[in-house]
Scaffold this motif. Structure first.
Motif, mmCIF file in Angstrom:
data_model
loop_
_atom_site.group_PDB
_atom_site.id
_atom_site.type_symbol
_atom_site.label_atom_id
_atom_site.label_comp_id
_atom_site.label_asym_id
_atom_site.label_seq_id
_atom_site.Cartn_x
_atom_site.Cartn_y
_atom_site.Cartn_z
ATOM 1 N N MET A 92 0.842 -1.200 0.000
ATOM 2 C CA MET A 92 0.000 0.000 0.000
ATOM 3 C C MET A 92 0.880 1.254 0.000
ATOM 4 S SD MET A 92 -2.871 1.225 2.792
ATOM 5 C CE MET A 92 -4.040 -0.056 2.391
ATOM 6 N N LYS A 93 0.584 2.177 -0.927
ATOM 7 C CA LYS A 93 1.323 3.428 -1.013
ATOM 8 C C LYS A 93 0.866 4.402 0.077
ATOM 9 C CE LYS A 93 3.601 2.419 -4.824
ATOM 10 N NZ LYS A 93 5.069 2.259 -4.800
ATOM 11 N N PHE A 94 1.745 5.347 0.411
ATOM 12 C CA PHE A 94 1.395 6.319 1.448
ATOM 13 C C PHE A 94 0.172 7.136 1.045
ATOM 14 C CE2 PHE A 94 1.592 10.427 3.556
ATOM 15 C CZ PHE A 94 1.732 10.044 4.876
ATOM 16 N N GLU A 95 0.053 7.441 -0.266
ATOM 17 C CA GLU A 95 -1.116 8.200 -0.728
ATOM 18 C C GLU A 95 -2.405 7.462 -0.405
ATOM 19 O OE1 GLU A 95 -0.932 11.138 -1.734
ATOM 20 O OE2 GLU A 95 1.160 11.405 -2.317
ATOM 21 N N ASN A 96 -2.368 6.089 -0.487
ATOM 22 C CA ASN A 96 -3.552 5.304 -0.157
ATOM 23 C C ASN A 96 -3.857 5.370 1.334
ATOM 24 O OD1 ASN A 96 -2.080 3.011 -2.422
ATOM 25 N ND2 ASN A 96 -3.756 4.406 -2.910
ATOM 26 N N VAL A 97 -2.787 5.311 2.149
ATOM 27 C CA VAL A 97 -2.959 5.415 3.599
ATOM 28 C C VAL A 97 -3.554 6.769 3.964
ATOM 29 C CG1 VAL A 97 -1.779 5.428 5.829
ATOM 30 C CG2 VAL A 97 -1.032 3.849 4.044
ATOM 31 N N LEU A 98 -3.015 7.819 3.371
ATOM 32 C CA LEU A 98 -3.498 9.166 3.667
ATOM 33 C C LEU A 98 -4.953 9.325 3.235
ATOM 34 C CD1 LEU A 98 -2.655 11.926 4.768
ATOM 35 C CD2 LEU A 98 -1.936 12.560 2.464
ATOM 36 N N ALA A 99 -5.302 8.717 2.102
ATOM 37 C CA ALA A 99 -6.687 8.796 1.635
ATOM 38 C C ALA A 99 -7.632 8.098 2.606
ATOM 39 C CB ALA A 99 -6.801 8.179 0.245
ATOM 40 N N GLU A 100 -7.182 6.982 3.212
ATOM 41 C CA GLU A 100 -8.040 6.241 4.132
ATOM 42 C C GLU A 100 -8.286 7.003 5.442
ATOM 43 O OE1 GLU A 100 -7.141 2.240 4.942
ATOM 44 O OE2 GLU A 100 -7.387 1.589 2.870
ATOM 45 N N VAL A 101 -7.252 7.686 5.940
ATOM 46 C CA VAL A 101 -7.421 8.423 7.204
ATOM 47 C C VAL A 101 -7.973 9.829 6.977
ATOM 48 C CG1 VAL A 101 -5.581 7.118 8.311
ATOM 49 C CG2 VAL A 101 -5.041 9.308 7.226
ATOM 50 N N GLY A 102 -8.097 10.222 5.726
ATOM 51 C CA GLY A 102 -8.636 11.550 5.393
ATOM 52 C C GLY A 102 -7.551 12.470 4.888
ATOM 53 N N GLY A 103 -7.452 12.590 3.571
ATOM 54 C CA GLY A 103 -6.399 13.414 2.970
ATOM 55 C C GLY A 103 -6.730 14.891 2.946
ATOM 56 N N PHE A 104 -7.987 15.220 3.237
ATOM 57 C CA PHE A 104 -8.371 16.629 3.326
ATOM 58 C C PHE A 104 -9.647 16.712 4.154
ATOM 59 C CE2 PHE A 104 -10.378 20.578 1.698
ATOM 60 C CZ PHE A 104 -9.377 21.452 2.065
ATOM 61 N N GLY A 105 -9.460 16.866 5.454
ATOM 62 C CA GLY A 105 -10.603 16.923 6.361
ATOM 63 C C GLY A 105 -10.366 17.945 7.450
ATOM 64 N N ARG A 106 -11.027 17.750 8.578
ATOM 65 C CA ARG A 106 -10.905 18.701 9.686
ATOM 66 C C ARG A 106 -9.466 18.781 10.203
ATOM 67 N NH1 ARG A 106 -15.549 16.732 13.676
ATOM 68 N NH2 ARG A 106 -14.845 14.752 12.796
ATOM 69 N N PHE A 107 -8.751 17.662 10.163
ATOM 70 C CA PHE A 107 -7.359 17.644 10.618
ATOM 71 C C PHE A 107 -6.517 18.607 9.796
ATOM 72 C CE2 PHE A 107 -3.025 15.954 10.444
ATOM 73 C CZ PHE A 107 -2.735 15.764 11.780
ATOM 74 N N GLN A 108 -6.636 18.533 8.460
ATOM 75 C CA GLN A 108 -5.863 19.406 7.577
ATOM 76 C C GLN A 108 -6.307 20.861 7.696
ATOM 77 O OE1 GLN A 108 -6.940 16.375 6.716
ATOM 78 N NE2 GLN A 108 -5.034 15.310 6.193
#
Length: 538
Positions: free
Chosen positions: A1-17
């Motif tokens: 699994m690529k890091f981009e996939n991991v980031l997409a799963e945890v939210g690549g653009f949400g309240r955290f960002q």
């Protein structure tokens, strides 16, 4: 699994960002305050020689002030008293006939100057008499500041890749705060110049680290939006600067005002996350897992982290050599990295040189400097709206080149606008500022996408270093108007076009995964979003 996939799963653009971007607003607002501060604190008000040395105790002391000036100071072409020359002795006959004073002996000001402080209560020029023969010293303060920014970019870029984004960001906050306030309390010009140099050294870290940290936490689809959102911070700061300068008319208090927000930034720093990409690349997988878990929790996607273990993360980013320490030499060790360094360096030099060449000439259009600075800030907004569309439609490369070509065109056209058409010259200048700011916004995002994670901060530090060379010589280029009035505009136009040409030789990065290693840059494999990746991005 690529890091981009991991980031997409945890939210690549949400309240955290969004929270992270919000935390970056406070320090980034101070960037234009310091970068453009010289327009106000180094302002040279109208002035003339102090004529007390001509007081002979007889007729002179009984004359009204207007007549004292008439017999003491030659008149310039516009009918105002000469700023730097006075008569060697009172010329009382001028009270009867002032038509010819070309043959009268004059000398430089003997006992200082009298300033008309209608705009500012105190500036560097009035504090230390940086006028006439010392006028260039006054202009050199911006060059000194940006030499500090230039060196700081190289140092903080290197430190950020070695000890982490977050730790280096705090060092930048502390350095800028300490020396920013020290500048305000300087008791002579030499001390002020040294403190401004060190302030510039510190603030460069805020500029280059904040954008990289946010880009590295954002998925592919939203990198453009995040870059533009962050650029609004500097537009806000640029709009607030003339407002602050209007009410705070003493240069010491204005310098302190521009530095004060960093005290709050140091408190908000505790909630800023470290880059998970950087942590994985440096073997700190457990820390990366901690921050990714926090990201998932804030974004309401905690369930996805149950299947993502530190072992999976360790394979998400391929590491060439865990024990290898990267440096600026890695920019030139391999062919494509050398090519990338050459063209991005040229691009940044041109973008920064033209942008600050326009920004630091706000008093050159014959319009109120507060109004001009405010217009220059507001005009950035439509420019950023334009590139939000072009970045996704025609890509980074052609957007970058196009904005630079349009900047050069505006500068070229402005040379043919008569000097007495101040408002129109200001309008054309503001249009050029809009395109120049658009190109500056693009280049931050574009460069962060071009360099690999292991060299991203080094690459951005190098580019910022080169750009500050351009910024440092911008005020010196302005001095060339003494040779030919249109020479500075001609040079800035050529530089903008040359930078636009260099952008044409860079690869496109729209919808491309961020490169992680130097090998990713050297090999021509395409890092576009695959079908499986798109599932995670949606």
């Amino acid at each position: 699994m690529k890091f981009e996939n991991v980031l997409a799963e945890v939210g690549g653009f949400g309240r955290f960002q969004l929270l992270m971007i919000l935390l970056m607003v406070i320090p980034r607002v101070t960037l234009p305050f310091h970068f453009l501060l010289n327009n106000f604190i180094a302002f040279i008000p109208s002035h003339h020689c102090d004529i007390r040395s001509l007081d002979d105790g007889e007729v002179f002391s009984y004359l009204p002030q207007a007549e004292r000036l008439a017999v003491s100071i030659p008149v310039q072409a516009g009918g105002t008293p000469n700023s730097c020359q006075m008569f060697a002795e009172p010329q009382y006959h001028l009270l009867l006939n002032s038509s010819n004073m070309t043959e009268l002996p004059t000398v430089p000001c003997q006992t200082g100057w009298v300033y008309y402080n209608t705009t500012f209560k105190s500036t560097l020029a009035t504090e230390w008499d940086l006028v006439c023969d010392k006028r260039r010293v006054n202009k050199a303060t911006i060059t000194i500041f940006f030499i500090g920014v230039m060196i700081g970019a190289a140092v903080f870029g290197y430190l950020s890749d070695r000890i982490g984004r977050k730790t280096t960001l705090l060092l930048s906050y502390m350095t800028t705060t300490f020396f920013g306030f020290a500048s305000a309390f300087s008791y002579n010009f030499a001390m002020f110049a040294a403190m401004r140099f060190l302030t510039g050294f510190g603030i460069s870290g805020i500029h280059i680290i904040a954008i990289v940290l946010c880009i590295e936490w954002t998925d592919i689809k939203h990198r453009t939006a995040v870059s533009l959102l962050m650029s609004l911070d500097t537009s806000l700061g640029a709009a607030l600067l003339p407002l602050a300068a209007y009410f705070v008319t003493d240069w010491r208090y204005l310098t302190a005002t521009g530095t004060a927000p960093l005290l709050l930034a140091m408190i908000s720093w505790w909630w800023i996350p470290e880059s998970a990409r950087w942590l994985i690349n440096n073997g700190k997988v457990n820390s990366a897992h901690f921050y990714l878990s926090k990201c998932a929790k804030v974004n309401g996607r905690e369930q996805f982290m149950t299947d993502i273990t530190p072992e999976i993360l360790s394979k998400a980013i391929p590491v060439e050599n865990e024990n290898r320490k990267y440096s600026y030499l890695d920019l030139v060790r391999t062919p494509k990295m050398r090519r990338l360094a050459l063209f991005t360096g040229t691009l940044w030099f041109g973008v920064a040189c033209t942008f600050y060449g326009i920004c630091m000439n706000i008093s050159g259009f014959g319009v109120n400097i507060y109004l001009t600075q405010f217009i220059y800030a507001v005009i950035e907004l439509p420019g950023k709206a334009i590139i939000f569309f072009t970045l996704n439609k025609i890509g980074r490369r052609w957007s970058q080149a196009g904005m630079l070509f349009l900047t050069g065109l505006c500068l070229f056209c402005n040379m043919f606008v008569p000097q007495d058409m101040g408002p129109f010259r200001a309008a054309v200048g503001a249009l050029g500022k809009m395109f120049a700011m658009a190109s500056f916004t693009i280049v931050n995002l574009y460069t962060a996408e071009l360099y690999p994670t292991v060299m991203r901060q080094n690459g951005l530090g190098y580019c910022s270093f080169i750009s500050r060379i351009g910024v440092s010589i911008s005020p010196l280029i302005m001095l060339l108007e003494e040779v030919w009035g249109h020479l500075p505009s001609t040079i800035f136009s050529v530089v903008a076009v040359a930078a636009g040409v260099s952008a044409c030789f860079l690869p496109e990065t729209h919808n491309i995964r961020l490169p992680e290693t130097i090998e990713d840059v050297e090999h021509t494999r395409k890092r576009s979003i695959s079908t499986s990746d798109e599932k995670f991005q949606s």
